[in-house]
Enzyme design. Structure first.
Site, PDB file in Angstrom:
ATOM      1  CD  GLU A 258      35.022  87.083  96.570  1.00 35.15           C
ATOM      2  OE1 GLU A 258      34.528  87.995  95.859  1.00 35.15           O
ATOM      3  OE2 GLU A 258      34.350  86.305  97.252  1.00 35.15           O
ATOM      4  CB  CYS A 292      31.588  89.637  94.507  1.00 37.79           C
ATOM      5  SG  CYS A 292      31.765  87.896  94.930  1.00 37.79           S
TER       6      CYS A 292
END
Length: 489
Positions: A258, A292
């Protein structure tokens, strides 16, 4: 502070390998400094490549027996860890504030997210049984078993260190695997040693969770490239993620990545502006934008652009910022290097022709909530993942242009669309190339039973739910020929 907490804090100056807290003599050390107060939180020895080697060795040995442990016993350990976490929630939130600069609501939310993932993981030992499949051969029975992969290497980031470590550690353990965990250098406690302490209290057998703090260039490389790792789970920048994937692939380990994002917040001309601004403020300034899945670009229809900028600027200017983590909304950036990067993006964007509506300055590690108007997609604060409390606002003329601008990036992690017409919003959302997108909301969403991940340079694979169950197990086809089979020769 409870005696339990006091006992635990004496362990923060060590590694955790094979169920032991170790303080190796002569080891290089990392001084963990609070972004909020500047105080030294802990001085922690750095693991060496030999320590990583030992961690994998004991993990591999311990995993064999753990995989054969009845599912109810594995589930019971995870359940006990949940209980320990709930008992120590205040301590964990405090540590997240001291080590990661998390405001109190963010710390509490992080504990909630981790608890949710752990609760889902308690069901995993009973959900990995496999399937029966029909056979094209008469008298044959096909059994597709699902087995733990073995040892999982985990390399976690500093922004949501506890949750983003736990979302890999808890499922991996629940499914019968062992773990070697390398937390981020800025957050070795909340991203690593704290998890070891909680699972030790929960009764996890020795060797199944090993924590090796240290630099990514040495310890991180060793964790990613060890031939005993079957899966390497990494959360962090795209640049480092590419290196991790290459090192893992050399040993045929499967990467679970990720990575970075450049998430859009699209606001159409028929959107509810009050709702869109509310979402835009939260999605931009939550944890100082160090998320993020936070908003990196606000794409706003030209007919409502000026009003949106005005409202967003007014809200941003009113947000309390500082280091009193129980009183502010915008706290400190994690370190000086990250702060300077964010300020450079702001400066370069203004020099390129953008207008600084509010903010743009820093007091220590605290950057003022910043709004930039007259921004274009190629300006520094827009084309880069700025990872700070910055809202670049970019106008668009129609839905096609909004989609084109949204997709003009290598990233594809999350995003949001605000529109009064839900069919229109869904059409836009369907055309944005991203792993996750949220209508009439903002991009910061994470639910433990829903797959989480991106496309393109934002990563490979998914976390949460059935996706992580499949990632941390592998299938084995066992066929049983119950009737005599006829062969052609």
């Amino acid at each position: 502070m409870s005696s339990q907490t006091t006992d635990a804090e004496t362990k923060w100056n060590g590694l955790y390998i094979d169920g032991e807290w170790r303080q190796p003599e002569g080891a290089a050390e990392t001084t963990v400094t609070s972004p909020a107060t500047g105080e030294v939180v802990a001085t922690i020895p750095q693991a060496t490549e030999d320590d990583v080697d030992e961690a994998y060795a004991v993990a591999e040995q311990a995993q064999t027996e753990w995989a054969q442990t009845p599912p109810q016993e594995r589930a019971a350990v995870i359940e006990s860890a949940v209980e320990r976490l709930q008992e120590r929630q205040d301590e964990v939130v405090d540590l997240l504030g001291r080590e990661a600069g998390s405001i109190v609501p963010k710390g509490a939310k992080e504990v909630q997210l981790a608890t949710g993932m752990m609760n889902v993981a308690t069901s995993f030992p009973f959900r990995d049984g496999g399937d029966h499949e029909k056979s094209i051969i008469p008298g044959k029975e096909n059994v597709v078993e699902r087995e733990p992969v073995g040892v999982v290497g985990v390399i976690s980031p500093w922004n949501f260190p506890f949750h983003l470590s736990m979302r890999a550690v808890a499922p991996a353990l629940a499914l019968g695997n062992a773990v070697v965990l390398k937390p981020a250098g800025d957050t070795p406690i909340t991203g690593g040693l704290l998890l070891a302490d909680i699972f030790e209290e929960a009764g996890l057998p020795d060797g199944l969770l090993n924590v090796v703090p240290g630099p990514g260039s040495t310890v991180g490389d060793a964790v990613a490239s060890d031939e005993r790792a079957e899966v390497v789970a990494f959360t962090g920048s795209t640049e480092v993620g590419r290196q991790v994937a290459q090192r893992a692939a050399e040993n045929f380990a499967e990467p679970a990545l990720e990575l970075g994002g450049n998430n859009v917040h699209i606001v159409t001309d028929d959107a509810d502006l009050e709702q869109a601004v509310d979402a835009g403020v939260f999605g931009t300034f939550m944890h100082q934008g160090q998320v993020c899945i936070s908003i990196n670009r606000h794409l706003v229809h030209e007919d409502v652009y000026d009003e949106y900028v005005e409202r967003l600027t007014e809200r941003a200017a009113q947000l309390p910022a500082g280091t009193e983590l129980d009183e502010v909304v915008v706290g400190p950036i994690i370190n000086e290097t990250q702060r300077d990067t964010v300020l450079e993006f702001i400066e370069e964007t203004v020099e390129a022709g953008a207008t600084l509506e509010t903010g743009g300055e820093a007091d220590g590690l605290v950057i003022e909530p910043t709004v930039l108007s007259d921004v274009t997609n190629d300006m520094a604060a827009a084309c880069n993942e700025h990872f700070g409390p910055v809202a670049p606002v970019i106008p668009f003329s129609d839905d096609d242009e909004a989609v084109e601008m949204a997709n003009a990036t290598e990233y594809g992690l999350s995003g949001a669309v605000h529109a009064g017409d839900l069919e229109r919003a869904r059409d836009i959302a369907d055309r944005v190339e991203t792993g996750m997108i949220h209508i009439n909301d903002q991009p910061i969403n994470d639910e433990p039973h829903v797959p989480f991940g991106g496309v393109g340079a934002s990563g490979m694979g998914r976390y949460n739910a059935e996706a992580i169950l499949r990632k941390f197990t592998r299938t084995k086809w066992v066929s049983i020929q119950r009737e005599q089979r006829e062969y052609p020769f």
